[in-house]
Design an enzyme around this catalytic site. Structure first.
Site, PDB file in Angstrom:
ATOM      1  N   MET A  95       0.318  -2.917   8.542  1.00 31.85           N
ATOM      2  CA  MET A  95      -0.380  -3.055   7.268  1.00 31.85           C
ATOM      3  C   MET A  95      -1.292  -4.271   7.283  1.00 31.85           C
ATOM      4  O   MET A  95      -0.895  -5.347   7.697  1.00 31.85           O
ATOM      5  CB  MET A  95       0.669  -3.142   6.149  1.00 31.85           C
ATOM      6  CG  MET A  95       0.076  -3.267   4.778  1.00 31.85           C
ATOM      7  SD  MET A  95      -0.971  -1.819   4.388  1.00 31.85           S
ATOM      8  CE  MET A  95      -2.168  -2.594   3.314  1.00 31.85           C
ATOM      9  N   GLU A 150       0.854  -1.187   0.000  1.00 35.60           N
ATOM     10  CA  GLU A 150       0.000   0.000   0.000  1.00 35.60           C
ATOM     11  C   GLU A 150       0.899   1.250   0.000  1.00 35.60           C
ATOM     12  O   GLU A 150       1.846   1.293   0.780  1.00 35.60           O
ATOM     13  CB  GLU A 150      -0.904   0.043   1.233  1.00 35.60           C
ATOM     14  CG  GLU A 150      -1.925   1.173   1.129  1.00 35.60           C
ATOM     15  CD  GLU A 150      -2.894   1.251   2.332  1.00 35.60           C
ATOM     16  OE1 GLU A 150      -2.757   0.463   3.282  1.00 35.60           O
ATOM     17  OE2 GLU A 150      -3.760   2.130   2.286  1.00 35.60           O
ATOM     18  N   GLU A 181      -9.906   4.121   6.034  1.00 35.73           N
ATOM     19  CA  GLU A 181      -9.096   4.580   7.168  1.00 35.73           C
ATOM     20  C   GLU A 181      -9.912   5.352   8.206  1.00 35.73           C
ATOM     21  O   GLU A 181      -9.776   5.125   9.401  1.00 35.73           O
ATOM     22  CB  GLU A 181      -7.903   5.405   6.677  1.00 35.73           C
ATOM     23  CG  GLU A 181      -6.911   4.614   5.810  1.00 35.73           C
ATOM     24  CD  GLU A 181      -6.367   3.347   6.489  1.00 35.73           C
ATOM     25  OE1 GLU A 181      -6.539   3.185   7.715  1.00 35.73           O
ATOM     26  OE2 GLU A 181      -5.775   2.511   5.777  1.00 35.73           O
ATOM     27  N   HIS A 209      -6.832  -2.128  14.961  1.00 33.75           N
ATOM     28  CA  HIS A 209      -7.013  -1.381  13.708  1.00 33.75           C
ATOM     29  C   HIS A 209      -6.790  -2.298  12.497  1.00 33.75           C
ATOM     30  O   HIS A 209      -7.630  -2.366  11.598  1.00 33.75           O
ATOM     31  CB  HIS A 209      -6.046  -0.198  13.694  1.00 33.75           C
ATOM     32  CG  HIS A 209      -6.106   0.638  12.457  1.00 33.75           C
ATOM     33  ND1 HIS A 209      -6.836   1.804  12.383  1.00 33.75           N
ATOM     34  CD2 HIS A 209      -5.529   0.484  11.240  1.00 33.75           C
ATOM     35  CE1 HIS A 209      -6.708   2.326  11.177  1.00 33.75           C
ATOM     36  NE2 HIS A 209      -5.916   1.535  10.458  1.00 33.75           N
ATOM     37  N   GLU A 210      -5.680  -2.999  12.502  1.00 30.96           N
ATOM     38  CA  GLU A 210      -5.376  -3.853  11.344  1.00 30.96           C
ATOM     39  C   GLU A 210      -6.377  -4.994  11.248  1.00 30.96           C
ATOM     40  O   GLU A 210      -6.805  -5.363  10.158  1.00 30.96           O
ATOM     41  CB  GLU A 210      -3.943  -4.394  11.413  1.00 30.96           C
ATOM     42  CG  GLU A 210      -2.858  -3.316  11.528  1.00 30.96           C
ATOM     43  CD  GLU A 210      -2.990  -2.182  10.538  1.00 30.96           C
ATOM     44  OE1 GLU A 210      -3.494  -2.416   9.423  1.00 30.96           O
ATOM     45  OE2 GLU A 210      -2.596  -1.045  10.880  1.00 30.96           O
ATOM     46  N   HIS A 249      -9.616  -3.815   9.707  1.00 28.64           N
ATOM     47  CA  HIS A 249      -9.547  -3.622   8.255  1.00 28.64           C
ATOM     48  C   HIS A 249     -10.022  -4.856   7.492  1.00 28.64           C
ATOM     49  O   HIS A 249     -10.365  -4.757   6.318  1.00 28.64           O
ATOM     50  CB  HIS A 249      -8.107  -3.328   7.826  1.00 28.64           C
ATOM     51  CG  HIS A 249      -7.750  -1.869   7.774  1.00 28.64           C
ATOM     52  ND1 HIS A 249      -8.571  -0.909   7.220  1.00 28.64           N
ATOM     53  CD2 HIS A 249      -6.629  -1.214   8.166  1.00 28.64           C
ATOM     54  CE1 HIS A 249      -7.966   0.274   7.293  1.00 28.64           C
ATOM     55  NE2 HIS A 249      -6.791   0.123   7.872  1.00 28.64           N
TER      56      HIS A 249
HETATM   57  C1  7MF Z   1      -3.835   2.862  13.780  1.00 28.87           C
HETATM   58  O1  7MF Z   1      -3.857   2.369   8.021  1.00 28.87           O
HETATM   59  C2  7MF Z   1      -4.170   4.004  13.106  1.00 28.87           C
HETATM   60  C3  7MF Z   1      -3.508   4.362  11.952  1.00 28.87           C
HETATM   61  C4  7MF Z   1      -1.538   2.285   6.121  1.00 28.87           C
HETATM   62  C5  7MF Z   1      -0.362   2.719   6.922  1.00 28.87           C
HETATM   63  C6  7MF Z   1      -1.869   1.691   9.167  1.00 28.87           C
HETATM   64  O2  7MF Z   1      -3.592   0.192   8.479  1.00 28.87           O
HETATM   65  C7  7MF Z   1      -2.897   1.362   8.110  1.00 28.87           C
HETATM   66  C8  7MF Z   1      -2.297   1.114   6.718  1.00 28.87           C
HETATM   67  C9  7MF Z   1      -0.303   4.969   8.046  1.00 28.87           C
HETATM   68  C10 7MF Z   1      -0.607   5.822   9.086  1.00 28.87           C
HETATM   69  C11 7MF Z   1      -1.311   5.352  10.184  1.00 28.87           C
HETATM   70  C12 7MF Z   1      -1.711   4.016  10.248  1.00 28.87           C
HETATM   71  C13 7MF Z   1      -1.401   3.137   9.187  1.00 28.87           C
HETATM   72  C14 7MF Z   1      -0.680   3.626   8.078  1.00 28.87           C
HETATM   73  C15 7MF Z   1      -2.463   3.580  11.455  1.00 28.87           C
HETATM   74  C16 7MF Z   1      -2.136   2.440  12.143  1.00 28.87           C
HETATM   75  C17 7MF Z   1      -2.820   2.080  13.292  1.00 28.87           C
HETATM   76  N1  7MF Z   1      -3.358   0.740   5.789  1.00 28.87           N
HETATM   77 BR1  7MF Z   1       0.613   5.639   6.584  1.00 28.87          BR
HETATM   78 ZN    ZN Z   2      -5.581   1.701   8.478  1.00 29.96          ZN
END
Ligand code: 7MF
Ligand code: ZN
Length: 954
Positions: free
Chosen positions: A322, A180, A379, A356-357, A360
């Site tokens: 990720m 990503e 997001e 969070h992951e 998703h």
């Molecule tokens: C909790 O969004 C909140 C935000 C992209 C990379 C993780 O899962 C993600 C990925 C970035 C900035 C903040 C976070 C992430 C990314 C994140 C992680 C945990 N899809 Br760039």
């Molecule tokens: Zn995320």
């Protein structure tokens, strides 16, 4: 023919914009320059024309939302074969491609960067590079293809030299991937866009001893010993997914195993892969994962959908983590924890990021984004989900305070500067620059407002409809709102402005009371400052949660004119117009209004509350968020007053009413300890900076310290008593109650350490030496690091000696020194860049030392000499050659230069100009620097010296 011998020669050539040709069989040394990665091309067989400079000179075009078109081709199946080698990995891709009907006769244009193309075959027939296809720096174009066909592509990539940490790279001797947003195109040629969803089969061949663990998405279907020292593993992912969710890991890793049984009774294997010596630091992450899986079943009705869920922790990672389907890759900082190595805050962050992951898997993977303008679809929604999970796991009030603090210190500032953009941006140059706090945190607030407006049940109905309607699809934020509308029969067309209009609305509230008629009037006016490209704004649809309190703090019924009865407790008013008047009737005494309860909307509130009303709310409001907010506004007022006064007056005594409220909070028994600690924490320097025009960071720092000191002096005995009451009894544990106790105790310690009192300092040293957990050790060490004393040197040295073998703890050691308020900090930071353990190649280390100094130490970073700015620019330019994403984030710190007083403005601007003028700047840094300066460069004018691919190490 002209001869170019150096990188600068070549970049000046690129600036000319003239068409030119380069042959790989030339013997002027250019070929090797090309190979070390400065340029833009691939080395092709002798005689093959590479590319023209007009392309390379970088018509750095912006991508526009309005230009979205569905893809001409679909890819149904992908078979990937990897032969792993750090130097040169062979990638074989077999793609089943289908035209979408209207595509007949259109060329197939695949994305690809920094790939060495070895061969390409269409339906088994090898294509001829001279006539069947074209390759440039970013694409492989096949002009003529049938309606349905199989494409086989062999490429070679170079993971060991990949310092960008995008695509396939090596971390700690293991292979991993990050795709990503657009990293898959660095692995093979593909339609690397999220609306192309395919089923993947992945086969990995690697040395069995060095890489015993071979992982990819989905379920494992085969493992074979090849007998020659290598082995092969095959993975099949049954769920169609976009390429950005692809992942591969190969290495020598320990596996920590557990299991989860879903609500419907399906067992899921949970595998956590870490370096062998970290196998004892996975317990918390594993427990968090199971908690998150259960929570998503209970709260959103969402179950996991594969037989196995894998998490891999790596030390070299650009971001947090990720969500690759079935194979999450994590920055090890969000996995590894042991009481002696991680603080309570680290434990909490791990819980949140793991959740969070995991979340998703539905909000992102099962339902994904149509294009990257829709990033907040996954997001914003997933941050909202992880926030709610965090609120349920600890205390709602504390969680809300923390989330609002992040929003106000980062997003409000972004929204007030040249990088301001809507939650759904309209254009970008480099998508990596749009993983912003606006997309994430404001996006989460927008989802939260939907819940405020339609209620918890309606929100759940909307989420159910969204998941059901769009399962397996790539959709838009509009589709999300539509599901909320359709499930509830409401009209959210005005609400959609939150996705398209940038800027933080200001809500002004005035009030009037007439005792004779019992009428109470709230007059509400909203405005929104202009932002780049959006001079004028339409009024937003804003949920404003309020309550009216009597003189005991009890909630009065709120009955609007025309209603039969009132609502006791919090009431959500819906603002839609620029100016509105809400008339409350039957109000028997003049109330104190509790406004924007729970921070019901991401706005700046301006009310005419007096200090004594704020003190009342701080002591009495039933909404914990509003109590905290009242205290913050009082403290901010005090500090800002001091900061704008002349130096001599800065020792004036504190408002006694405020001190009393502060003392009462310290001893309050109706707030939990974590919340008390939040209420007693003064607003941060970066939040205060958002309230001061123009900003003088040194004055803010001095004023804040002076308030800390006055409070510590006045309340010394109370603080000492609360400190002693909360010293840990019994063993260490991370339950919310113990965490709250530690946070209150350590807050008291930080106040007391302002007193320069030998008794307190001895207490602090004692806590440092005896501390059986990293929370207490770090709290003590942080206080010592801010004071110039011999205890400081000794403690820092002891800490280093003990923890030099643990990278994550060493990062704390670097960060602590970088955030010290002592005047010599920049000199120490510079010296630390030469420390043997420092490296620009590891993003965590860069963030720990350089990032912490530039963002976590405003007083020292903004030194009037400008030395902090020059340091940032020096480091950013070095990092840019290795890792443009990390460099761009750093440069973003300078984007707010216009907010500072004139002298600092000029110094910051000078460094931005210096960065922009540097040769071979990445697209990432160029976009940030040029937009920060407000120049048109990023809008797509031709510009020189911008490379489109990162430098490979030669
Ligand atoms: C909790 O969004 C909140 C935000 C992209 C990379 C993780 O899962 C993600 C990925 C970035 C900035 C903040 C976070 C992430 C990314 C994140 C992680 C945990 N899809 Br760039
Ligand atoms: Zn995320």
């Amino acid at each position: 023919m002209q001869v170019w011998r150096s990188i600068d020669d070549v970049s000046s050539l690129l600036r000319t914009g003239l068409a030119w040709t380069c042959y790989s069989d030339c013997d002027y040394g250019i070929t090797s320059t090309l190979r070390c990665g400065f340029l833009i091309f691939q080395v092709q067989p002798a005689g093959k024309r590479l590319m023209t400079a007009s392309r390379a000179a970088g018509k750095e075009r912006a991508v526009y939302l309005k230009d979205y078109r569905p893809p001409d081709y679909r890819i149904d199946h992908v078979h990937l074969g990897f032969s792993m080698d750090e130097e040169s990995t062979q990638v074989h891709a077999r793609l089943d491609v289908v035209g979408n009907g209207v595509s007949l006769g259109r060329p197939l244009v695949l994305d690809g960067r920094e790939l060495d193309l070895k061969s390409i075959a269409l339906d088994g027939r090898r294509l001829n590079p001279r006539k069947d296809y074209r390759v440039d720096a970013e694409h492989l174009t096949i002009p003529r293809v049938p309606g349905r066909f199989t494409l086989e592509i062999e490429t070679e990539i170079h993971p060991r030299n990949n310092t960008t940490l995008m695509g396939l790279y090596v971390s700690g001797g293991n292979f991993c991937t990050q795709c990503e947003a657009e990293g898959f195109r660095k692995i093979t040629y593909f339609l690397d866009r999220p609306d192309v969803m395919a089923r993947y089969t992945t086969t990995i061949v690697a040395d069995k001893l060095r890489y015993p663990v071979l992982l990819s998405n989905g379920n494992p279907v085969e493992r074979v010993d090849l007998g020659d020292g290598r082995h092969r593993a095959t993975w099949v992912d049954p769920h169609p997914k976009p390429s950005y969710l692809f992942a591969l890991v190969a290495g020598d890793l320990a596996c920590v195993e557990d299991q989860f049984v879903t609500r419907s009774g399906r067992p899921v294997l949970l595998h956590m892969y870490v370096q062998h010596h970290n196998a004892d630091k996975c317990g918390h992450a594993m427990a968090s994962l199971k908690k998150a899986m259960q929570w998503d079943e209970c709260v959103f009705g969402r179950e996991y959908d594969l037989d196995i869920y894998q998490i891999v922790a790596v030390d070299d990672f650009n971001m947090g983590a990720m969500e690759n389907k079935g194979l999450n890759v994590f920055n090890s900082v969000y996995v590894l924890a042991r009481p002696d190595t991680a603080t309570d805050a680290d434990y909490q962050a791990i819980e949140r990021v793991i959740a969070h992951e995991y979340f998703h898997n539905w909000s992102g993977n099962r339902v994904t984004c149509r294009d990257w303008f829709q990033l907040s679809l996954k997001e914003g929604f997933t941050v909202f989900r992880d926030q709610e999970f965090g609120a349920d796991a600890t205390s709602r009030g504390v969680a809300r305070v923390q989330d609002v603090n992040v929003l106000r210190t980062h997003q409000f500032r972004e929204d007030a500067g040249p990088m301001a953009h809507p939650v759904r941006p309209e254009s970008y140059v480099e998508i990596n620059n749009f993983y912003t706090t606006t997309v994430y945190n404001k996006g989460a607030e927008v989802v939260r407002m939907l819940k405020e407006l339609i209620g918890a049940d309606g929100f759940r109905r909307g989420a159910d409809l969204y998941f059901e309607r769009h399962d397996g699809q790539a959709v838009t934020t509009d589709d999300f709102v539509k599901s909320m509308e359709d499930a509830n029969g409401v009209n959210l067309s005005q609400f959609r402005l939150w996705y398209s209009q940038a800027g933080t609305p200001q809500v002004h509230i005035g009030r009037a009371y007439d005792a004779r008629s019992g009428i109470y009037i709230l007059h509400v006016r909203q405005t929104c400052p202009s932002t780049p490209g959006q001079p004028r704004k339409e009024p937003f649809h804003i949920p404003l949660a309020i309550a009216l309190l009597d003189d005991e703090g009890r909630e009065l019924p709120v009955r609007l004119m025309g209603e039969h009865s009132g609502v006791v407790g919090t009431r959500v008013l819906q603002l839609r117009q620029t100016e509105e008047t809400f008339v409350c009737v039957s109000v028997l005494q003049e109330p104190v209004p509790s406004l924007l309860r729970g921070f019901s909307a991401p706005v700046r509130l301006q009310s005419d509350l007096s200090d004594s009303e704020r003190c009342f709310l701080l002591g009495r409001d039933g909404d914990p968020f509003s109590r905290w907010e009242a205290g913050q506004q009082l403290a901010a007022g005090l500090i800002l007053n001091l900061a704008t006064q002349s130096r001599k007056q800065s020792t004036q005594p504190l408002n006694p009413q405020f001190v009393d409220a502060f003392r009462a909070t310290l001893r309050s028994n109706d707030l939990d300890k974590a919340m008390i600690a939040q209420v007693l924490t003064l607003p941060s320097e970066s939040y205060l900076a958002d309230l001061m025009v123009p900003v003088d960071p040194q004055a803010l720092h001095d004023a804040r310290v002076s308030v800390l000191r006055s409070l510590a002096q006045t309340l010394r005995d109370d603080l000492l008593a609360v400190y002693r009451d909360n010293v840990g009894r019994g063993g260490y544990s991370v339950d919310p109650e113990s965490v709250g106790r530690r946070s209150l105790k350590n807050l008291c310690l930080s106040y007391l350490m302002e007193l320069d009192d030998p008794e307190v300092r001895a207490m602090c040293v004692g806590q440092f030496q005896r501390g059986d957990n990293m929370t207490d050790v770090m709290a003590a060490l942080r206080a010592l690091a801010n004071n110039d004393c011999h205890e400081r040197r000794d403690a820092l040295a002891a800490f280093h000696k003990k923890w030099q073998g643990e990278p994550l703890v060493l990062d704390k050691w670097f960060a602590l020194q970088a955030t010290s308020r002592l005047p010599q900090t920049l000199a120490e930071v510079k010296a630390l860049t030469r420390h043997p353990a420092f490296t620009l190649k590891n993003p965590n280390r860069v963030r720990a030392l350089i990032g912490s100094f530039c963002t976590g130490n405003p007083a020292r970073f903004h030194d009037r000499s400008g030395s902090g700015y020059a340091f940032l620019a020096d480091q950013a330019l070095k990092i840019d050659r290795l890792n443009p994403q990390v460099a761009a984030r750093l440069v973003g710190v300078l984007s707010l230069w216009r907010k500072y007083e004139a002298r600092r403005q000029a110094l910051m601007k000078r460094q931005l100009e210096r960065i922009l003028a540097a040769p071979a700047l990445s697209r990432d840094v160029h976009e940030i620097a040029s937009k920060s300066l407000g120049s048109a460069g990023a809008k797509g004018k031709g510009r020189g010296g911008v490379r489109r691919r990162s430098r490979r190490r030669s």
